[in-house]
Motif scaffolding. Structure first.
Motif, PDB file in Angstrom:
ATOM      1  N   ARG A 167     -11.965   2.462  -2.471  1.00  0.00           N
ATOM      2  CA  ARG A 167     -11.595   3.681  -3.209  1.00  0.00           C
ATOM      3  C   ARG A 167     -10.385   3.400  -4.098  1.00  0.00           C
ATOM      4  NH1 ARG A 167     -12.390   7.884  -6.085  1.00  0.00           N
ATOM      5  NH2 ARG A 167     -11.101   9.675  -5.654  1.00  0.00           N
ATOM      6  N   GLY A 168      -9.438   2.623  -3.590  1.00  0.00           N
ATOM      7  CA  GLY A 168      -8.259   2.266  -4.376  1.00  0.00           C
ATOM      8  C   GLY A 168      -8.616   1.456  -5.606  1.00  0.00           C
ATOM      9  N   GLU A 216     -11.678  13.516  -0.403  1.00  0.00           N
ATOM     10  CA  GLU A 216     -12.124  12.564  -1.405  1.00  0.00           C
ATOM     11  C   GLU A 216     -12.193  11.162  -0.826  1.00  0.00           C
ATOM     12  OE1 GLU A 216      -9.666  12.925  -4.859  1.00  0.00           O
ATOM     13  OE2 GLU A 216     -10.212  15.012  -5.169  1.00  0.00           O
ATOM     14  N   LEU A 217     -11.262  10.811   0.046  1.00  0.00           N
ATOM     15  CA  LEU A 217     -11.242   9.480   0.637  1.00  0.00           C
ATOM     16  C   LEU A 217     -12.460   9.241   1.512  1.00  0.00           C
ATOM     17  CD1 LEU A 217      -7.496   9.109   1.619  1.00  0.00           C
ATOM     18  CD2 LEU A 217      -8.670   8.138  -0.356  1.00  0.00           C
ATOM     19  N   ARG A 218     -12.950  10.278   2.149  1.00  0.00           N
ATOM     20  CA  ARG A 218     -14.122  10.145   3.006  1.00  0.00           C
ATOM     21  C   ARG A 218     -15.397  10.064   2.190  1.00  0.00           C
ATOM     22  NH1 ARG A 218     -11.406  14.129   6.009  1.00  0.00           N
ATOM     23  NH2 ARG A 218     -12.738  15.701   5.087  1.00  0.00           N
ATOM     24  N   GLY A 219     -15.307  10.247   0.886  1.00  0.00           N
ATOM     25  CA  GLY A 219     -16.498  10.196   0.054  1.00  0.00           C
ATOM     26  C   GLY A 219     -17.345  11.439   0.211  1.00  0.00           C
ATOM     27  N   ASP A 220     -16.712  12.546   0.486  1.00  0.00           N
ATOM     28  CA  ASP A 220     -17.389  13.813   0.664  1.00  0.00           C
ATOM     29  C   ASP A 220     -18.314  14.071  -0.524  1.00  0.00           C
ATOM     30  OD1 ASP A 220     -16.162  17.227   1.127  1.00  0.00           O
ATOM     31  OD2 ASP A 220     -18.065  16.312   1.664  1.00  0.00           O
ATOM     32  N   GLU A 226     -12.995  -0.927   9.133  1.00  0.00           N
ATOM     33  CA  GLU A 226     -13.978  -0.269   8.273  1.00  0.00           C
ATOM     34  C   GLU A 226     -13.316   0.786   7.391  1.00  0.00           C
ATOM     35  OE1 GLU A 226     -14.373  -0.582  11.614  1.00  0.00           O
ATOM     36  OE2 GLU A 226     -15.869  -2.196  11.595  1.00  0.00           O
ATOM     37  N   GLU A 227     -12.399   1.532   7.979  1.00  0.00           N
ATOM     38  CA  GLU A 227     -11.694   2.575   7.231  1.00  0.00           C
ATOM     39  C   GLU A 227     -10.756   1.956   6.189  1.00  0.00           C
ATOM     40  OE1 GLU A 227      -9.035   6.556   8.202  1.00  0.00           O
ATOM     41  OE2 GLU A 227     -10.181   5.605   9.816  1.00  0.00           O
ATOM     42  N   ALA A 228     -10.108   0.862   6.556  1.00  0.00           N
ATOM     43  CA  ALA A 228      -9.227   0.169   5.618  1.00  0.00           C
ATOM     44  C   ALA A 228     -10.025  -0.383   4.442  1.00  0.00           C
ATOM     45  CB  ALA A 228      -8.473  -0.954   6.319  1.00  0.00           C
ATOM     46  N   ALA A 244      -3.524  10.066  -5.670  1.00  0.00           N
ATOM     47  CA  ALA A 244      -4.455   9.657  -4.615  1.00  0.00           C
ATOM     48  C   ALA A 244      -4.313   8.161  -4.337  1.00  0.00           C
ATOM     49  CB  ALA A 244      -5.890   9.990  -5.020  1.00  0.00           C
ATOM     50  N   LEU A 245      -4.114   7.371  -5.375  1.00  0.00           N
ATOM     51  CA  LEU A 245      -3.931   5.928  -5.211  1.00  0.00           C
ATOM     52  C   LEU A 245      -2.651   5.631  -4.429  1.00  0.00           C
ATOM     53  CD1 LEU A 245      -4.926   3.090  -5.852  1.00  0.00           C
ATOM     54  CD2 LEU A 245      -3.731   3.250  -8.039  1.00  0.00           C
ATOM     55  N   GLU A 246      -1.587   6.344  -4.739  1.00  0.00           N
ATOM     56  CA  GLU A 246      -0.324   6.147  -4.018  1.00  0.00           C
ATOM     57  C   GLU A 246      -0.483   6.478  -2.537  1.00  0.00           C
ATOM     58  OE1 GLU A 246       2.323   8.593  -6.321  1.00  0.00           O
ATOM     59  OE2 GLU A 246       2.756   6.972  -7.729  1.00  0.00           O
ATOM     60  N   GLU A 247      -1.218   7.532  -2.225  1.00  0.00           N
ATOM     61  CA  GLU A 247      -1.443   7.899  -0.829  1.00  0.00           C
ATOM     62  C   GLU A 247      -2.295   6.846  -0.119  1.00  0.00           C
ATOM     63  OE1 GLU A 247      -2.569  11.946  -0.066  1.00  0.00           O
ATOM     64  OE2 GLU A 247      -1.144  12.706  -1.541  1.00  0.00           O
ATOM     65  N   LEU A 248      -3.283   6.290  -0.839  1.00  0.00           N
ATOM     66  CA  LEU A 248      -4.094   5.223  -0.264  1.00  0.00           C
ATOM     67  C   LEU A 248      -3.239   4.008   0.071  1.00  0.00           C
ATOM     68  CD1 LEU A 248      -7.384   5.145  -2.365  1.00  0.00           C
ATOM     69  CD2 LEU A 248      -7.186   5.409   0.097  1.00  0.00           C
ATOM     70  N   VAL A 249      -2.372   3.645  -0.850  1.00  0.00           N
ATOM     71  CA  VAL A 249      -1.492   2.492  -0.635  1.00  0.00           C
ATOM     72  C   VAL A 249      -0.628   2.713   0.595  1.00  0.00           C
ATOM     73  CG1 VAL A 249       0.468   1.212  -1.584  1.00  0.00           C
ATOM     74  CG2 VAL A 249      -1.496   1.730  -3.038  1.00  0.00           C
ATOM     75  N   GLU A 250      -0.089   3.910   0.746  1.00  0.00           N
ATOM     76  CA  GLU A 250       0.737   4.214   1.920  1.00  0.00           C
ATOM     77  C   GLU A 250      -0.061   4.064   3.208  1.00  0.00           C
ATOM     78  OE1 GLU A 250       2.543   8.060   1.443  1.00  0.00           O
ATOM     79  OE2 GLU A 250       3.599   7.444  -0.380  1.00  0.00           O
ATOM     80  N   ARG A 251      -1.309   4.567   3.190  1.00  0.00           N
ATOM     81  CA  ARG A 251      -2.165   4.464   4.382  1.00  0.00           C
ATOM     82  C   ARG A 251      -2.446   3.006   4.713  1.00  0.00           C
ATOM     83  NH1 ARG A 251      -6.296   8.248   5.982  1.00  0.00           N
ATOM     84  NH2 ARG A 251      -7.776   6.565   5.636  1.00  0.00           N
ATOM     85  N   LEU A 252      -2.761   2.226   3.672  1.00  0.00           N
ATOM     86  CA  LEU A 252      -3.083   0.818   3.902  1.00  0.00           C
ATOM     87  C   LEU A 252      -1.859   0.028   4.347  1.00  0.00           C
ATOM     88  CD1 LEU A 252      -5.507   0.235   0.904  1.00  0.00           C
ATOM     89  CD2 LEU A 252      -6.093   0.156   3.338  1.00  0.00           C
ATOM     90  N   GLU A 253      -0.705   0.336   3.760  1.00  0.00           N
ATOM     91  CA  GLU A 253       0.519  -0.377   4.131  1.00  0.00           C
ATOM     92  C   GLU A 253       0.956  -0.070   5.557  1.00  0.00           C
ATOM     93  OE1 GLU A 253       3.337   0.564   1.049  1.00  0.00           O
ATOM     94  OE2 GLU A 253       2.720  -1.175  -0.145  1.00  0.00           O
ATOM     95  N   ALA A 254       0.586   1.092   6.070  1.00  0.00           N
ATOM     96  CA  ALA A 254       0.933   1.446   7.444  1.00  0.00           C
ATOM     97  C   ALA A 254       0.266   0.479   8.428  1.00  0.00           C
ATOM     98  CB  ALA A 254       0.528   2.886   7.746  1.00  0.00           C
ATOM     99  N   GLY A 255      -0.903  -0.032   8.052  1.00  0.00           N
ATOM    100  CA  GLY A 255      -1.559  -1.056   8.850  1.00  0.00           C
ATOM    101  C   GLY A 255      -2.182  -0.601  10.150  1.00  0.00           C
ATOM    102  N   ASP A 256      -2.348   0.702  10.344  1.00  0.00           N
ATOM    103  CA  ASP A 256      -2.907   1.168  11.617  1.00  0.00           C
ATOM    104  C   ASP A 256      -4.324   1.728  11.479  1.00  0.00           C
ATOM    105  OD1 ASP A 256      -2.144   3.361  10.186  1.00  0.00           O
ATOM    106  OD2 ASP A 256      -1.000   4.310  11.785  1.00  0.00           O
ATOM    107  N   LEU A 257      -5.027   1.376  10.411  1.00  0.00           N
ATOM    108  CA  LEU A 257      -6.392   1.850  10.199  1.00  0.00           C
ATOM    109  C   LEU A 257      -7.392   0.862  10.790  1.00  0.00           C
ATOM    110  CD1 LEU A 257      -6.203   2.892   6.427  1.00  0.00           C
ATOM    111  CD2 LEU A 257      -6.195   4.409   8.401  1.00  0.00           C
ATOM    112  N   PRO A 258      -8.501   1.375  11.300  1.00  0.00           N
ATOM    113  CA  PRO A 258      -9.575   0.471  11.707  1.00  0.00           C
ATOM    114  C   PRO A 258     -10.080  -0.295  10.474  1.00  0.00           C
ATOM    115  CG  PRO A 258      -9.999   2.710  12.470  1.00  0.00           C
ATOM    116  CD  PRO A 258      -8.817   2.769  11.553  1.00  0.00           C
TER     117      PRO A 258
END
Length: 101
Positions: A58-59, A13-17, A50-52, A34-48
């Motif tokens: 999406r968030g 879903e995050l990839r916009g499939d 464009e992906e962030a 899904a929102l909670e998982e997005l927040v975790e990904r963004l808070e990790a700070g290791d996304l490129p």
């Protein structure tokens, strides 16, 4: 039969499939998860970048969906609380102070 792990479903879903976009709308709980998982990904700070940005977009969409569902639920509660043509609104106490009385 192949079982799809919840994380794989969210990642899809995050990839916009395209197939994920055709599915019926998610429940409040699914959107919140899904929102909670997005927040975790963004808070990790290791996304490129464009992906962030895509995750952030999406968030925002998920947040709006959750807000709409909460507003709809609130309206239903108000309708159910209707007495003699008057809506009686009662405060919703979220803390445990009522248990202390």
């Amino acid at each position: 039969m192949t079982l799809v792990a919840p994380a794989a479903k969210v990642a899809s879903e995050l990839r916009g499939d395209a197939m994920a976009a055709k599915k019926k709308s998610a429940t409040f709980e699914e959107s919140l998860e899904a929102l909670e998982e997005l927040v975790e990904r963004l808070e990790a700070g290791d996304l490129p970048l464009e992906e962030a940005l895509a995750d952030f977009e999406r968030g925002v969409k998920l947040t709006r969906e959750c807000q709409k569902k909460l507003a709809s639920a609130e309206q239903k509660v108000k309708l159910l609380m209707e007495e003699s043509g008057n809506i009686r609104e009662l405060p919703f106490d979220t803390d445990d102070s009522a248990d202390d009385a």
